[in-house]
Design a protein around this motif. Structure first.
Motif, PDB file in Angstrom:
ATOM      1  N   THR A  12      -0.661   8.831   7.259  1.00 41.23           N
ATOM      2  CA  THR A  12      -0.379   7.663   8.103  1.00 41.23           C
ATOM      3  C   THR A  12       0.627   6.720   7.440  1.00 41.23           C
ATOM      4  O   THR A  12       0.666   5.536   7.732  1.00 41.23           O
ATOM      5  CB  THR A  12      -1.679   6.894   8.416  1.00 41.23           C
ATOM      6  N   GLY A  13       1.430   7.266   6.528  1.00 40.50           N
ATOM      7  CA  GLY A  13       2.399   6.450   5.808  1.00 40.50           C
ATOM      8  C   GLY A  13       3.483   5.854   6.681  1.00 40.50           C
ATOM      9  O   GLY A  13       4.174   4.913   6.263  1.00 40.50           O
ATOM     10  N   GLN A  14       3.658   6.374   7.899  1.00 38.79           N
ATOM     11  CA  GLN A  14       4.665   5.812   8.798  1.00 38.79           C
ATOM     12  C   GLN A  14       4.251   4.443   9.337  1.00 38.79           C
ATOM     13  O   GLN A  14       5.078   3.696   9.859  1.00 38.79           O
ATOM     14  CB  GLN A  14       4.925   6.776   9.975  1.00 38.79           C
ATOM     15  N   SER A  15       2.973   4.109   9.190  1.00 43.26           N
ATOM     16  CA  SER A  15       2.473   2.800   9.606  1.00 43.26           C
ATOM     17  C   SER A  15       2.635   1.798   8.466  1.00 43.26           C
ATOM     18  O   SER A  15       2.166   2.043   7.344  1.00 43.26           O
ATOM     19  CB  SER A  15       1.001   2.908  10.012  1.00 43.26           C
ATOM     20  N   ASP A  16       3.294   0.666   8.735  1.00 42.01           N
ATOM     21  CA  ASP A  16       3.456  -0.358   7.702  1.00 42.01           C
ATOM     22  C   ASP A  16       2.114  -0.897   7.232  1.00 42.01           C
ATOM     23  O   ASP A  16       1.931  -1.208   6.054  1.00 42.01           O
ATOM     24  CB  ASP A  16       4.318  -1.512   8.233  1.00 42.01           C
ATOM     25  N   ARG A  17       1.163  -0.996   8.142  1.00 39.93           N
ATOM     26  CA  ARG A  17      -0.161  -1.508   7.793  1.00 39.93           C
ATOM     27  C   ARG A  17      -0.849  -0.576   6.801  1.00 39.93           C
ATOM     28  O   ARG A  17      -1.453  -1.023   5.828  1.00 39.93           O
ATOM     29  CB  ARG A  17      -0.994  -1.655   9.070  1.00 39.93           C
ATOM     30  N   ALA A  18      -0.740   0.722   7.029  1.00 36.83           N
ATOM     31  CA  ALA A  18      -1.332   1.687   6.112  1.00 36.83           C
ATOM     32  C   ALA A  18      -0.536   1.774   4.811  1.00 36.83           C
ATOM     33  O   ALA A  18      -1.107   1.866   3.718  1.00 36.83           O
ATOM     34  CB  ALA A  18      -1.409   3.058   6.783  1.00 36.83           C
ATOM     35  N   PHE A  19       0.787   1.725   4.933  1.00 37.11           N
ATOM     36  CA  PHE A  19       1.657   1.855   3.758  1.00 37.11           C
ATOM     37  C   PHE A  19       1.407   0.732   2.750  1.00 37.11           C
ATOM     38  O   PHE A  19       1.472   0.941   1.534  1.00 37.11           O
ATOM     39  CB  PHE A  19       3.118   1.845   4.214  1.00 37.11           C
ATOM     40  N   ASN A  20       1.121  -0.471   3.243  1.00 35.49           N
ATOM     41  CA  ASN A  20       0.950  -1.629   2.362  1.00 35.49           C
ATOM     42  C   ASN A  20      -0.508  -1.920   2.012  1.00 35.49           C
ATOM     43  O   ASN A  20      -0.805  -2.968   1.439  1.00 35.49           O
ATOM     44  CB  ASN A  20       1.559  -2.869   3.033  1.00 35.49           C
ATOM     45  N   ALA A  21      -1.409  -1.002   2.327  1.00 33.73           N
ATOM     46  CA  ALA A  21      -2.830  -1.244   2.059  1.00 33.73           C
ATOM     47  C   ALA A  21      -3.142  -1.253   0.563  1.00 33.73           C
ATOM     48  O   ALA A  21      -4.060  -1.933   0.110  1.00 33.73           O
ATOM     49  CB  ALA A  21      -3.685  -0.190   2.758  1.00 33.73           C
ATOM     50  N   LEU A  22      -2.377  -0.503  -0.220  1.00 33.46           N
ATOM     51  CA  LEU A  22      -2.600  -0.420  -1.671  1.00 33.46           C
ATOM     52  C   LEU A  22      -1.244  -0.326  -2.352  1.00 33.46           C
ATOM     53  O   LEU A  22      -0.485   0.618  -2.110  1.00 33.46           O
ATOM     54  CB  LEU A  22      -3.464   0.798  -2.004  1.00 33.46           C
ATOM     55  N   GLN A  37       2.980 -14.664 -11.632  1.00 31.28           N
ATOM     56  CA  GLN A  37       3.395 -14.784 -13.031  1.00 31.28           C
ATOM     57  C   GLN A  37       4.206 -13.577 -13.507  1.00 31.28           C
ATOM     58  O   GLN A  37       4.572 -13.483 -14.678  1.00 31.28           O
ATOM     59  CB  GLN A  37       2.172 -14.963 -13.951  1.00 31.28           C
ATOM     60  N   GLY A  38       4.435 -12.624 -12.596  1.00 28.07           N
ATOM     61  CA  GLY A  38       5.208 -11.442 -12.957  1.00 28.07           C
ATOM     62  C   GLY A  38       4.396 -10.343 -13.604  1.00 28.07           C
ATOM     63  O   GLY A  38       4.966  -9.382 -14.137  1.00 28.07           O
ATOM     64  N   ILE A  39       3.065 -10.464 -13.568  1.00 28.26           N
ATOM     65  CA  ILE A  39       2.198  -9.436 -14.161  1.00 28.26           C
ATOM     66  C   ILE A  39       1.899  -8.369 -13.114  1.00 28.26           C
ATOM     67  O   ILE A  39       1.409  -8.681 -12.027  1.00 28.26           O
ATOM     68  CB  ILE A  39       0.884 -10.066 -14.668  1.00 28.26           C
ATOM     69  N   ASN A  40       2.192  -7.124 -13.441  1.00 25.68           N
ATOM     70  CA  ASN A  40       1.981  -6.033 -12.504  1.00 25.68           C
ATOM     71  C   ASN A  40       0.498  -5.668 -12.401  1.00 25.68           C
ATOM     72  O   ASN A  40      -0.247  -5.716 -13.396  1.00 25.68           O
ATOM     73  CB  ASN A  40       2.766  -4.790 -12.934  1.00 25.68           C
ATOM     74  N   GLY A  41       0.103  -5.309 -11.201  1.00 27.60           N
ATOM     75  CA  GLY A  41      -1.273  -4.881 -10.969  1.00 27.60           C
ATOM     76  C   GLY A  41      -1.385  -4.094  -9.676  1.00 27.60           C
ATOM     77  O   GLY A  41      -0.505  -4.162  -8.812  1.00 27.60           O
ATOM     78  N   MET A  42      -2.465  -3.327  -9.562  1.00 27.34           N
ATOM     79  CA  MET A  42      -2.725  -2.569  -8.349  1.00 27.34           C
ATOM     80  C   MET A  42      -3.450  -3.466  -7.357  1.00 27.34           C
ATOM     81  O   MET A  42      -4.577  -3.896  -7.599  1.00 27.34           O
ATOM     82  CB  MET A  42      -3.576  -1.333  -8.655  1.00 27.34           C
ATOM     83  N   VAL A  43      -2.795  -3.778  -6.239  1.00 26.25           N
ATOM     84  CA  VAL A  43      -3.311  -4.741  -5.274  1.00 26.25           C
ATOM     85  C   VAL A  43      -3.953  -4.022  -4.093  1.00 26.25           C
ATOM     86  O   VAL A  43      -3.316  -3.179  -3.445  1.00 26.25           O
ATOM     87  CB  VAL A  43      -2.191  -5.667  -4.767  1.00 26.25           C
ATOM     88  N   ILE A  44      -5.212  -4.334  -3.829  1.00 24.68           N
ATOM     89  CA  ILE A  44      -5.924  -3.799  -2.667  1.00 24.68           C
ATOM     90  C   ILE A  44      -5.967  -4.875  -1.591  1.00 24.68           C
ATOM     91  O   ILE A  44      -6.472  -5.974  -1.823  1.00 24.68           O
ATOM     92  CB  ILE A  44      -7.360  -3.379  -3.039  1.00 24.68           C
ATOM     93  N   THR A  45      -5.436  -4.589  -0.430  1.00 20.39           N
ATOM     94  CA  THR A  45      -5.431  -5.564   0.657  1.00 20.39           C
ATOM     95  C   THR A  45      -6.663  -5.387   1.536  1.00 20.39           C
ATOM     96  O   THR A  45      -7.371  -4.370   1.459  1.00 20.39           O
ATOM     97  CB  THR A  45      -4.163  -5.410   1.513  1.00 20.39           C
ATOM     98  N   LYS A  46      -6.907  -6.359   2.403  1.00 17.97           N
ATOM     99  CA  LYS A  46      -8.078  -6.324   3.271  1.00 17.97           C
ATOM    100  C   LYS A  46      -7.958  -5.273   4.371  1.00 17.97           C
ATOM    101  O   LYS A  46      -8.948  -4.964   5.042  1.00 17.97           O
ATOM    102  CB  LYS A  46      -8.295  -7.706   3.896  1.00 17.97           C
ATOM    103  N   THR A  47      -6.765  -4.739   4.564  1.00 17.57           N
ATOM    104  CA  THR A  47      -6.576  -3.726   5.606  1.00 17.57           C
ATOM    105  C   THR A  47      -7.005  -2.333   5.146  1.00 17.57           C
ATOM    106  O   THR A  47      -7.088  -1.416   5.963  1.00 17.57           O
ATOM    107  CB  THR A  47      -5.104  -3.658   6.034  1.00 17.57           C
ATOM    108  N   LEU A  48      -7.286  -2.168   3.854  1.00 14.32           N
ATOM    109  CA  LEU A  48      -7.604  -0.836   3.332  1.00 14.32           C
ATOM    110  C   LEU A  48      -8.822  -0.191   3.999  1.00 14.32           C
ATOM    111  O   LEU A  48      -8.752   0.972   4.409  1.00 14.32           O
ATOM    112  CB  LEU A  48      -7.798  -0.907   1.813  1.00 14.32           C
ATOM    113  N   PRO A  49      -9.965  -0.895   4.146  1.00 13.08           N
ATOM    114  CA  PRO A  49     -11.125  -0.244   4.780  1.00 13.08           C
ATOM    115  C   PRO A  49     -10.858   0.245   6.193  1.00 13.08           C
ATOM    116  O   PRO A  49     -11.237   1.364   6.557  1.00 13.08           O
ATOM    117  CB  PRO A  49     -12.202  -1.342   4.753  1.00 13.08           C
TER     118      PRO A  49
END
Length: 214
Positions: free
Chosen positions: A120-130, A137-149
């Motif tokens: 489902t990578g063609q969906s922006d909502r799915a693509f940006n879920a994680l 502050q410029g610190i990199n991290g793995m971000v989980i959004t509320k749309t993931l579930p």
């Protein structure tokens, strides 16, 4: 004959596949592939590649090695969406040998019947879920959004719909056929012959021995 490795976050150079070839001094004609950056789906993606490689090269033996090494992705910042991954993800690994060589049948523990992947990578909502991205502050991290579930549930539903016809029993096929005939008769007669039944829902406990939801 074939070596396929995968990791999601940790992607070294040389690749994990090259590291294994060097460590175990594998043959020069071994075919190596490394997959990275595909998250929790990398196991299914790897199995897809294993299946395709064995179809293209029948009788060959494939070593499939997967691992997750998250040390490099530890997030020391304060962004809540990125702090979750520090507690959620863990490290681990597995290795399995797969082949379609008939001479290995007596030694096999499992048989791979079906492999299905829904993208489902063609969906922006799915693509940006994680995402792997920096905070303020410029610190990199793995971000989980509320749309993931909700996106995960959407993919699961699509996958189950596509896989169900492949695993149903003959009795369930008959039940589905009767349901289809009743629905068609109800529509054709405007409900005079029979009422339209509810959409057919198979009992998955009759066609699947185990369920693993992730």
């Amino acid at each position: 004959d074939i070596l396929i490795t995968n990791t999601s976050i940790y992607c070294p150079t040389p690749s994990v596949a090259s590291l294994m070839v060097n460590m175990f001094k594998m043959r020069e004609d071994v075919q190596c592939y490394h997959l990275g950056g595909m998250g929790c789906a990398m196991g299914v993606v790897g199995l897809n590649l294993v299946r395709d490689m064995l179809i293209a090269h029948p009788g060959k033996v494939c070593l499939f090695v997967g691992s997750e090494i998250i040390t490099s992705a530890f997030y020391p910042g304060l962004r809540q969406e990125a702090l979750v991954t520090n507690a959620l993800f863990r490290m681990g690994g597995y290795a399995s040998i797969l082949t379609n060589n008939p001479s290995w049948r007596s030694r096999s523990k499992y048989q791979l019947n079906h492999v299905l992947r829904v993208h489902t990578g063609q969906s922006d909502r799915a693509f940006n879920a994680l995402n792997w991205e920096p905070d303020e502050q410029g610190i990199n991290g793995m971000v989980i959004t509320k749309t993931l579930p909700s996106e995960a549930a959407n993919v699961l539903e699509k996958g189950v719909r596509k896989m169900t016809p492949r695993i149903m029993t003959w009795g369930q096929y008959a039940e589905a056929a009767v349901n289809y005939i009743q629905t068609a008769a109800a529509q054709w007669s405007s409900g005079k012959i029979c009422k339209a039944p509810a959409p057919y829902q198979p009992d998955y406990t009759r066609c699947a021995d185990h369920f693993l939801l992730h």
